[in-house]
Every structure is written in structure tokens, then in C-alpha cells.
Design a protein around this motif. Structure first.
Motif, PDB file in Angstrom:
ATOM      1  N   TRP A 144       0.823  -1.195   0.000  1.00  0.00           N
ATOM      2  CA  TRP A 144       0.000   0.000   0.000  1.00  0.00           C
ATOM      3  C   TRP A 144       0.869   1.262   0.000  1.00  0.00           C
ATOM      4  O   TRP A 144       1.822   1.380   0.767  1.00  0.00           O
ATOM      5  N   HIS A 145       0.511   2.203  -0.855  1.00  0.00           N
ATOM      6  CA  HIS A 145       1.273   3.452  -0.934  1.00  0.00           C
ATOM      7  C   HIS A 145       0.492   4.495  -1.723  1.00  0.00           C
ATOM      8  O   HIS A 145      -0.453   4.175  -2.455  1.00  0.00           O
ATOM      9  N   GLU A 149       3.259  10.640  -2.622  1.00  0.00           N
ATOM     10  CA  GLU A 149       4.184  10.757  -1.491  1.00  0.00           C
ATOM     11  C   GLU A 149       5.623  10.584  -1.980  1.00  0.00           C
ATOM     12  O   GLU A 149       6.519  11.361  -1.602  1.00  0.00           O
ATOM     13  N   THR A 150       5.856   9.596  -2.820  1.00  0.00           N
ATOM     14  CA  THR A 150       7.205   9.368  -3.350  1.00  0.00           C
ATOM     15  C   THR A 150       7.591  10.437  -4.357  1.00  0.00           C
ATOM     16  O   THR A 150       8.717  10.954  -4.335  1.00  0.00           O
ATOM     17  N   CYS A 192       4.724   9.959   5.748  1.00  0.00           N
ATOM     18  CA  CYS A 192       5.435   8.750   6.154  1.00  0.00           C
ATOM     19  C   CYS A 192       6.664   9.116   6.973  1.00  0.00           C
ATOM     20  O   CYS A 192       7.197  10.216   6.864  1.00  0.00           O
ATOM     21  N   SER A 204      13.705   0.437  -3.593  1.00  0.00           N
ATOM     22  CA  SER A 204      12.265   0.666  -3.503  1.00  0.00           C
ATOM     23  C   SER A 204      11.528   0.158  -4.726  1.00  0.00           C
ATOM     24  O   SER A 204      10.353  -0.200  -4.635  1.00  0.00           O
ATOM     25  N   GLN A 208       9.464  -1.671  -1.556  1.00  0.00           N
ATOM     26  CA  GLN A 208       9.547  -0.376  -0.891  1.00  0.00           C
ATOM     27  C   GLN A 208       9.315  -0.521   0.604  1.00  0.00           C
ATOM     28  O   GLN A 208       8.365  -1.157   1.047  1.00  0.00           O
ATOM     29  N   VAL A 212       6.195   4.311   2.890  1.00  0.00           N
ATOM     30  CA  VAL A 212       4.945   3.550   2.920  1.00  0.00           C
ATOM     31  C   VAL A 212       4.235   3.857   4.237  1.00  0.00           C
ATOM     32  O   VAL A 212       4.879   4.138   5.259  1.00  0.00           O
TER      33      VAL A 212
END
Length: 294
Positions: A144-145, A149-150, A192, A204, A208, A212
Motif C-alpha cells: 500500500w502506498h 508521497e514518493t 510517512c 524501492s 519499498q 509507505v
């Protein structure tokens, strides 16, 4: 120049040393005007399913092209090719629109890039492209992500004004690792914890661990938004917001799963320096060529 000119406001702080509360999203989901009926609920859900985006003949042609790429022994030596840890099989091929002329032509079609323009309300460019391949029996999932965000932390994307289009080249069943999303979760940004290591992308992209959400985060969002699953015939597609919480389980069935994955970013949302990483990821993962698709 004043001191304020050098101050960059980070509205989506993440990769912190201590836990940070969830943030309500300030930015719109739909920036433009929706003209495609299938996208009517995109603002509320954060995603839309498009049946039959590719016809069966196109699916066969692209599937053959992807098989050619993933079986090319010379290409396996390229940094753009990600190999699974356990199975030693190809997991992803990045920058595929520069490797395959077929994909390069596809991304510019109005039925493809036009979807992103409607949602993002501007011209768009390709932030990232890849093909994902989840083999049968040993295919690893994606935890889950939120992509944003990344992309915010490691690429310097200012706002969640980007969308992803996943085009299925194989049938997506509920049991062969098809993508799961939390409808409506795109309205919540989940910071995160943890400092971004140097060259984090090398690990990642296989598995990853930094960037996360916690299990408590996932449980809270799942309780609030629920979980939906993208299933459908080869040729169907999923368009989804960059901040929606999503992931996939592993594939222990005999039925492989593969897809073309295209990320469109607004030309009004181009990358800056990373917000929470020492330096940007490579160009083949996060393009800094902001030329609009025409």
C-alpha cells in the motif's frame, strides 16, 4: 531578491522523524472539465475504470511487444529494467515510451493523453512510463502506498496534479494480483516516517520500505474509505489520482498479469528539487523533460 524568494513552502511534509497526522488535501482533484462519461465520478472516487480502451487486436500487438522487451537478454542489463528479487524475472521496464515506438505513438493519442488533460486542466507531459509484469506463481505485489508521497519526497513534484493510467494487457482477475484502491482516499495525504536513504530507488522499485504508510494508517483509511479492486478484460484501463492509496497482492496463480503504466503530470506542476531526498531520482524514473505531449 528577498529572503522570501528562497523559501519554498512544503504543504505535504513527509519522511519525518516522528509521526505526523494525516492532512486534508487542499488541491483540487479535477482541475479541468470532464467530457468523458466514464470519468464522471473521478472527483469523488479518485479513479475511473475504462472498459475496452484497447481493442483485442491492439492488446495482442502490445502484448507481443512487451514479451519482446521482457525476453531481450541485452535489455536485462539496462538500468531501466527492474528484476524481481525472488524469481529473477523482469518486474518492470521503465521509460518504455523511449524503448518502444509503439508505446511512444500510443501515449500521444487523444484517447490516452486526452483523459489526463480533462482531469488536470492543462497540457501534460510524461512524468514516468513503464510496463509492469507480474508472472504467475511467483509474482510479487506492491505494498500500500500513495504515488504522490514518493514523487513529492524524491522527485520534487509540488502538488498532486498528476494522474496514472494503467492499461491491462492481460485479464485482471480478483485472484492474480490485480490492483486495489481505496475510493476517496485521494483526499487524504498520509505523511510517512523515515529519512530517505541515498539511491533509495534501487531498493524501492523492487520492494519499498521507506515512504509507505504504517499498518495503523492503512487500517484507518480502509475503515473510512473501503477497498475496491480493478478487474476486467485485457484492454481495460484504470485512470487514478496520484494521491490515492493503492497496492496489490502477490500472484500465486498460473495467470500472469501485465500492464502499460503511464504517468501524466501537468505542465503547471513541473518538478523542483526533492522535498525529502538528497538528490533527484534518475530521469528514466522521474522525467525532467517537461515538453507537452502533442
Amino acid at each position: 531578491m528577498t529572503l522570501s524568494d528562497n523559501i519554498r513552502i512544503d504543504r505535504y511534509r513527509t519522511r519525518t522523524m516522528v509521526g505526523t497526522p494525516h492532512l486534508d488535501r487542499d488541491d483540487p482533484t479535477v482541475w479541468g472539465t470532464i467530457g468523458t462519461p466514464a470519468l464522471a465520478n473521478f472527483d469523488n472516487d479518485g479513479y475511473a475504470v475504462l472498459d475496452g480502451l484497447l481493442d483485442p487486436l491492439e492488446v495482442a500487438d502490445f502484448a507481443a511487444e512487451i514479451d519482446r522487451l521482457t525476453s531481450d537478454p541485452e535489455l536485462r542489463l539496462d538500468d531501466r529494467v527492474i528484476i524481481e528479487k525472488a524469481s529473477n524475472q523482469v518486474r518492470s521496464v521503465f521509460e518504455v515510451h523511449r524503448i518502444s515506438a509503439m508505446v511512444a505513438d500510443l501515449v500521444r493519442e487523444s484517447r490516452i493523453a486526452g483523459l489526463a488533460r480533462q482531469v488536470l486542466g492543462s497540457e501534460v507531459y510524461l512524468h514516468q512510463t513503464r510496463v509492469n509484469y507480474m508472472p504467475g506463481f511467483r509474482g510479487a505485489g506492491f505494498y500500500w502506498h500513495s504515488d504522490f508521497e514518493t514523487w513529492h519526497a524524491e522527485d520534487g513534484m509540488p502538488a498532486p496534479r498528476a494522474v496514472s493510467l494503467s492499461i491491462a494487457l492481460t485479464d485482471n482477475y480478483p485472484y492474480n494480483g490485480s490492483l486495489m484502491v481505496m475510493p476517496g482516499s485521494h483526499r487524504t495525504f498520509v505523511p510517512c516516517q523515515g529519512e530517505t536513504p541515498d539511491d533509495h530507488f534501487r531498493d524501492s522499485l523492487r520492494e519499498q520500505e521507506i515512504g509507505v504508510p504504517t499498518e495503523a494508517d492503512i487500517a484507518e483509511l480502509a475503515g473510512k474509505y473501503g477497498i475496491a479492486q480493478f478487474t476486467g478484460r485485457a484492454g481495460s484501463a484504470l485512470l487514478f489520482d496520484s494521491n490515492i492509496m493503492h497496492g496489490s497482492a502477490g500472484n500465486i496463480t498460473p495467470f500472469p498479469r501485465s500492464n502499460i503504466f503511464l504517468v501524466f503530470n501537468s505542465v503547471e506542476n513541473t518538478l523542483l528539487d526533492p522535498y525529502s531526498a538528497p538528490y533527484p531520482r534518475p530521469e528514466y524514473i522521474a522525467s525532467r523533460d517537461f515538453t507537452p505531449l502533442l
